[in-house]
Design a protein around this motif. Structure first.
Motif, PDB file in Angstrom:
ATOM      1  N   ILE A 190      56.023  50.382  48.425  1.00 12.39           N
ATOM      2  CA  ILE A 190      56.679  51.030  49.561  1.00 12.39           C
ATOM      3  C   ILE A 190      56.824  49.946  50.628  1.00 12.39           C
ATOM      4  CG2 ILE A 190      56.544  52.855  51.291  1.00 12.39           C
ATOM      5  CD1 ILE A 190      54.789  54.472  49.376  1.00 12.39           C
ATOM      6  N   LEU A 191      58.080  49.620  50.973  1.00  6.19           N
ATOM      7  CA  LEU A 191      58.350  48.553  51.942  1.00  6.19           C
ATOM      8  C   LEU A 191      57.887  49.004  53.336  1.00  6.19           C
ATOM      9  CD1 LEU A 191      61.965  47.576  50.792  1.00  6.19           C
ATOM     10  CD2 LEU A 191      59.773  46.756  49.916  1.00  6.19           C
ATOM     11  N   ARG A 192      57.452  48.041  54.112  1.00  8.42           N
ATOM     12  CA  ARG A 192      57.300  46.633  53.777  1.00  8.42           C
ATOM     13  C   ARG A 192      55.943  46.311  53.155  1.00  8.42           C
ATOM     14  NH1 ARG A 192      57.077  43.716  59.321  1.00  8.42           N
ATOM     15  NH2 ARG A 192      55.903  45.614  59.796  1.00  8.42           N
ATOM     16  N   ALA A 193      54.885  46.965  53.687  1.00  4.94           N
ATOM     17  CA  ALA A 193      53.542  46.478  53.398  1.00  4.94           C
ATOM     18  C   ALA A 193      53.186  46.479  51.908  1.00  4.94           C
ATOM     19  CB  ALA A 193      52.522  47.287  54.188  1.00  4.94           C
ATOM     20  N   GLY A 194      53.784  47.397  51.136  1.00  7.38           N
ATOM     21  CA  GLY A 194      53.498  47.453  49.708  1.00  7.38           C
ATOM     22  C   GLY A 194      53.831  46.154  48.992  1.00  7.38           C
ATOM     23  N   VAL A 198      52.633  51.327  45.067  1.00 11.83           N
ATOM     24  CA  VAL A 198      51.624  50.577  45.819  1.00 11.83           C
ATOM     25  C   VAL A 198      51.954  50.529  47.309  1.00 11.83           C
ATOM     26  CG1 VAL A 198      50.889  49.162  43.864  1.00 11.83           C
ATOM     27  CG2 VAL A 198      52.696  48.307  45.326  1.00 11.83           C
ATOM     28  N   ASP A 199      50.917  50.689  48.109  1.00 12.95           N
ATOM     29  CA  ASP A 199      51.033  50.606  49.570  1.00 12.95           C
ATOM     30  C   ASP A 199      49.610  50.414  50.089  1.00 12.95           C
ATOM     31  OD1 ASP A 199      51.402  51.000  52.320  1.00 12.95           O
ATOM     32  OD2 ASP A 199      52.949  52.516  51.999  1.00 12.95           O
ATOM     33  N   PRO A 200      49.361  49.420  50.934  1.00 15.05           N
ATOM     34  CA  PRO A 200      47.977  49.223  51.376  1.00 15.05           C
ATOM     35  C   PRO A 200      47.401  50.436  52.107  1.00 15.05           C
ATOM     36  CG  PRO A 200      49.364  47.386  52.096  1.00 15.05           C
ATOM     37  CD  PRO A 200      50.271  48.415  51.486  1.00 15.05           C
ATOM     38  N   MET A 201      48.235  51.185  52.862  1.00  9.36           N
ATOM     39  CA  MET A 201      47.691  52.226  53.729  1.00  9.36           C
ATOM     40  C   MET A 201      48.154  53.626  53.317  1.00  9.36           C
ATOM     41  SD  MET A 201      46.196  49.971  55.407  1.00  9.36           S
ATOM     42  CE  MET A 201      45.314  50.699  56.758  1.00  9.36           C
ATOM     43  N   LEU A 202      47.190  54.541  53.152  1.00 12.59           N
ATOM     44  CA  LEU A 202      47.494  55.957  52.953  1.00 12.59           C
ATOM     45  C   LEU A 202      46.917  56.670  54.172  1.00 12.59           C
ATOM     46  CD1 LEU A 202      48.561  58.205  51.054  1.00 12.59           C
ATOM     47  CD2 LEU A 202      46.297  58.296  50.023  1.00 12.59           C
ATOM     48  N   ALA A 203      47.757  56.909  55.162  1.00  9.43           N
ATOM     49  CA  ALA A 203      47.268  57.458  56.439  1.00  9.43           C
ATOM     50  C   ALA A 203      47.479  58.969  56.472  1.00  9.43           C
ATOM     51  CB  ALA A 203      47.960  56.736  57.591  1.00  9.43           C
ATOM     52  N   THR A 204      48.641  59.435  56.989  1.00  9.04           N
ATOM     53  CA  THR A 204      48.907  60.882  56.942  1.00  9.04           C
ATOM     54  C   THR A 204      49.300  61.308  55.533  1.00  9.04           C
ATOM     55  OG1 THR A 204      51.267  60.643  57.395  1.00  9.04           O
ATOM     56  CG2 THR A 204      49.811  60.829  59.304  1.00  9.04           C
ATOM     57  N   GLY A 205      49.750  60.314  54.740  1.00 13.16           N
ATOM     58  CA  GLY A 205      50.214  60.601  53.384  1.00 13.16           C
ATOM     59  C   GLY A 205      51.706  60.880  53.309  1.00 13.16           C
ATOM     60  N   GLY A 206      52.380  60.934  54.468  1.00 10.90           N
ATOM     61  CA  GLY A 206      53.808  61.258  54.478  1.00 10.90           C
ATOM     62  C   GLY A 206      54.653  60.281  53.671  1.00 10.90           C
ATOM     63  N   SER A 207      54.399  58.984  53.834  1.00 10.27           N
ATOM     64  CA  SER A 207      55.202  57.977  53.126  1.00 10.27           C
ATOM     65  C   SER A 207      55.004  58.081  51.620  1.00 10.27           C
ATOM     66  CB  SER A 207      54.832  56.564  53.588  1.00 10.27           C
ATOM     67  OG  SER A 207      54.930  56.458  54.980  1.00 10.27           O
ATOM     68  N   ALA A 208      53.742  58.217  51.215  1.00 13.98           N
ATOM     69  CA  ALA A 208      53.451  58.284  49.774  1.00 13.98           C
ATOM     70  C   ALA A 208      54.056  59.548  49.164  1.00 13.98           C
ATOM     71  CB  ALA A 208      51.940  58.250  49.550  1.00 13.98           C
ATOM     72  N   ALA A 262      49.126  47.233  58.662  1.00 16.65           N
ATOM     73  CA  ALA A 262      49.135  46.330  57.503  1.00 16.65           C
ATOM     74  C   ALA A 262      50.413  45.480  57.460  1.00 16.65           C
ATOM     75  CB  ALA A 262      48.992  47.136  56.220  1.00 16.65           C
ATOM     76  N   GLY A 263      51.562  46.123  57.698  1.00 15.38           N
ATOM     77  CA  GLY A 263      52.836  45.381  57.640  1.00 15.38           C
ATOM     78  C   GLY A 263      52.857  44.239  58.645  1.00 15.38           C
ATOM     79  N   ASP A 264      52.438  44.518  59.851  1.00 13.59           N
ATOM     80  CA  ASP A 264      52.416  43.481  60.891  1.00 13.59           C
ATOM     81  C   ASP A 264      51.459  42.351  60.525  1.00 13.59           C
ATOM     82  OD1 ASP A 264      54.339  44.616  62.486  1.00 13.59           O
ATOM     83  OD2 ASP A 264      52.909  45.678  63.767  1.00 13.59           O
ATOM     84  N   MET A 267      60.544  52.563  53.379  1.00 12.66           N
ATOM     85  CA  MET A 267      60.150  53.675  54.256  1.00 12.66           C
ATOM     86  C   MET A 267      59.550  53.088  55.517  1.00 12.66           C
ATOM     87  SD  MET A 267      59.381  56.883  52.676  1.00 12.66           S
ATOM     88  CE  MET A 267      60.016  57.440  51.132  1.00 12.66           C
ATOM     89  N   TYR A 268      59.799  53.718  56.639  1.00 11.78           N
ATOM     90  CA  TYR A 268      59.013  53.390  57.825  1.00 11.78           C
ATOM     91  C   TYR A 268      58.661  54.682  58.536  1.00 11.78           C
ATOM     92  CZ  TYR A 268      63.203  54.141  60.652  1.00 11.78           C
ATOM     93  OH  TYR A 268      64.303  54.710  61.243  1.00 11.78           O
ATOM     94  N   ARG A 269      57.564  54.643  59.283  1.00 12.13           N
ATOM     95  CA  ARG A 269      57.152  55.850  60.015  1.00 12.13           C
ATOM     96  C   ARG A 269      57.842  55.853  61.363  1.00 12.13           C
ATOM     97  NH1 ARG A 269      50.857  57.070  60.069  1.00 12.13           N
ATOM     98  NH2 ARG A 269      50.835  55.349  61.525  1.00 12.13           N
ATOM     99  N   ASP A 270      58.505  56.953  61.658  1.00  9.36           N
ATOM    100  CA  ASP A 270      59.103  57.086  62.980  1.00  9.36           C
ATOM    101  C   ASP A 270      57.984  57.011  64.026  1.00  9.36           C
ATOM    102  OD1 ASP A 270      61.704  58.240  64.513  1.00  9.36           O
ATOM    103  OD2 ASP A 270      59.853  59.018  65.395  1.00  9.36           O
TER     104      ASP A 270
HETATM  105  C1  PRP Z   1      52.682  51.902  56.947  1.00  4.99           C
HETATM  106  C2  PRP Z   1      52.032  51.773  55.592  1.00  4.99           C
HETATM  107  C3  PRP Z   1      52.495  53.006  54.879  1.00  4.99           C
HETATM  108  C4  PRP Z   1      52.549  54.023  55.989  1.00  4.99           C
HETATM  109  C5  PRP Z   1      51.334  54.887  55.904  1.00  4.99           C
HETATM  110  O1  PRP Z   1      53.999  51.533  56.907  1.00  4.99           O
HETATM  111  O2  PRP Z   1      52.354  50.587  54.943  1.00  4.99           O
HETATM  112  O3  PRP Z   1      53.767  52.880  54.267  1.00  4.99           O
HETATM  113  O4  PRP Z   1      52.532  53.295  57.225  1.00  4.99           O
HETATM  114  O5  PRP Z   1      51.392  55.904  56.817  1.00  4.99           O
HETATM  115  P1  PRP Z   1      51.521  57.425  56.406  1.00  4.99           P
HETATM  116  O6  PRP Z   1      50.558  57.651  55.282  1.00  4.99           O
HETATM  117  O7  PRP Z   1      51.144  58.137  57.663  1.00  4.99           O
HETATM  118  O8  PRP Z   1      52.936  57.676  55.997  1.00  4.99           O
HETATM  119  P2  PRP Z   1      54.909  51.444  58.220  1.00  4.99           P
HETATM  120  O9  PRP Z   1      55.603  52.741  58.459  1.00  4.99           O
HETATM  121  O10 PRP Z   1      54.102  50.897  59.347  1.00  4.99           O
HETATM  122  O11 PRP Z   1      56.061  50.444  57.785  1.00  4.99           O
HETATM  123  P3  PRP Z   1      55.969  48.880  57.390  1.00  4.99           P
HETATM  124  O12 PRP Z   1      55.244  48.790  56.069  1.00  4.99           O
HETATM  125  O13 PRP Z   1      57.399  48.494  57.283  1.00  4.99           O
HETATM  126  O14 PRP Z   1      55.237  48.149  58.471  1.00  4.99           O
END
Ligand code: PRP
Ligand code: URA
Length: 209
Positions: A77-81, A130-140, A201-203, A102-105
């Motif tokens: 999942i771009l970018r951080a993945g 693959v994505d380093p961060m699973l936060a709210t889970g919305g992106s995944a 992670a992306g930054d 994907m990016y989070r608004d």
């Molecule tokens: C980060 C991260 C995930 C997402 C996780 O990406 O790499 O894709 O946030 O958050 P969530 O579980 O709440 O959806 P980000 O939106 O910052 O984009 P980037 O990878 O382009 O920096």
């Protein structure tokens, strides 16, 4: 219900602790992420089916295992993945790579899809998102939705750090998708960042802040 695999390994834990440290440079951060992705790949691929083939060794002929299929797709999942692709591909060199952007608004925290490009025959392949961060889970959840909409079914998710909220959301939306993480952290903060986490992670990978 899908299984959450928390990969408790001293080497993974050691490297992840360095990644959490805010004084770790972008270069070191990328290298550690690459190494952890490779180590995690060992567990993510543990159930790869094999078949027996005949091989003639210098001593005798015998039946030995090889992989049944080489149809694997790594989907960052771009970018951080992107930071996890190289390590995983070192372990699975024949894997193809598909990309989901994907990016989070920043206001709603909801993911926005901006890119989707998969290899041919992705629907029949075993997919590791693959994505380093699973936060709210919305992106995944949205990335897996996008894959399922195009006919994919054999999907697993690999994250470095997860929040319980994200795990719960993915398991509710996709009970067939197993989740592999290096660490399950405490919670999300008011900005939907993982606590203690490792920041953005992306930054940190791309040095954008
Ligand atoms: C980060 C991260 C995930 C997402 C996780 O990406 O790499 O894709 O946030 O958050 P969530 O579980 O709440 O959806 P980000 O939106 O910052 O984009 P980037 O990878 O382009 O920096
Ligand atoms: N995205 C990140 O990069 N870090 C977090 O903690 C949450 C979302």
């Amino acid at each position: 219900m899908s299984t959450l695999h928390v990969l408790n390994h001293p080497l993974i834990a050691h490297k992840l602790t360095h990644m959490r440290d805010k004084t770790t440079s972008s270069q070191e951060f990328r290298e550690l992420l690459r190494e952890i992705a490779m180590l995690m790949g060992y567990e993510v691929t543990r159930d790869m089916p094999t078949k027996m083939v005949e091989v003639e060794t210098p001593i005798c002929t015998g039946q030995f295992p090889v992989l049944k299929s080489q149809n694997y797709t790594i989907v960052p999942i771009l970018r951080a993945g992107l930071g996890m692709v190289d390590g995983l591909q070192t372990l699975i060199p024949f894997a193809h790579v598909g990309h989901i952007g994907m990016y989070r608004d920043e206001v709603t925290r909801e993911p926005i899809e901006y890119y989707y490009k998969m290899p041919e025959h992705v629907a029949e392949s075993t997919i590791i998102v693959v994505d380093p961060m699973l936060a709210t889970g919305g992106s995944a959840v949205d990335a897996i939705d996008a894959l399922k909409k195009r006919g994919c079914s054999d999907i697993r998710l690999m994250n470095l750090v997860a929040a319980p909220e994200g795990v719960k959301r993915v398991q509710a939306a996709h009970p067939d998708v197993d989740i592999y993480v290096a660490a399950l952290d405490e919670r999300l903060n008011e900005d939907a960042y993982i606590v203690p986490g490792l920041g953005d992670a992306g930054d940190r990978i791309f040095g954008t802040k």
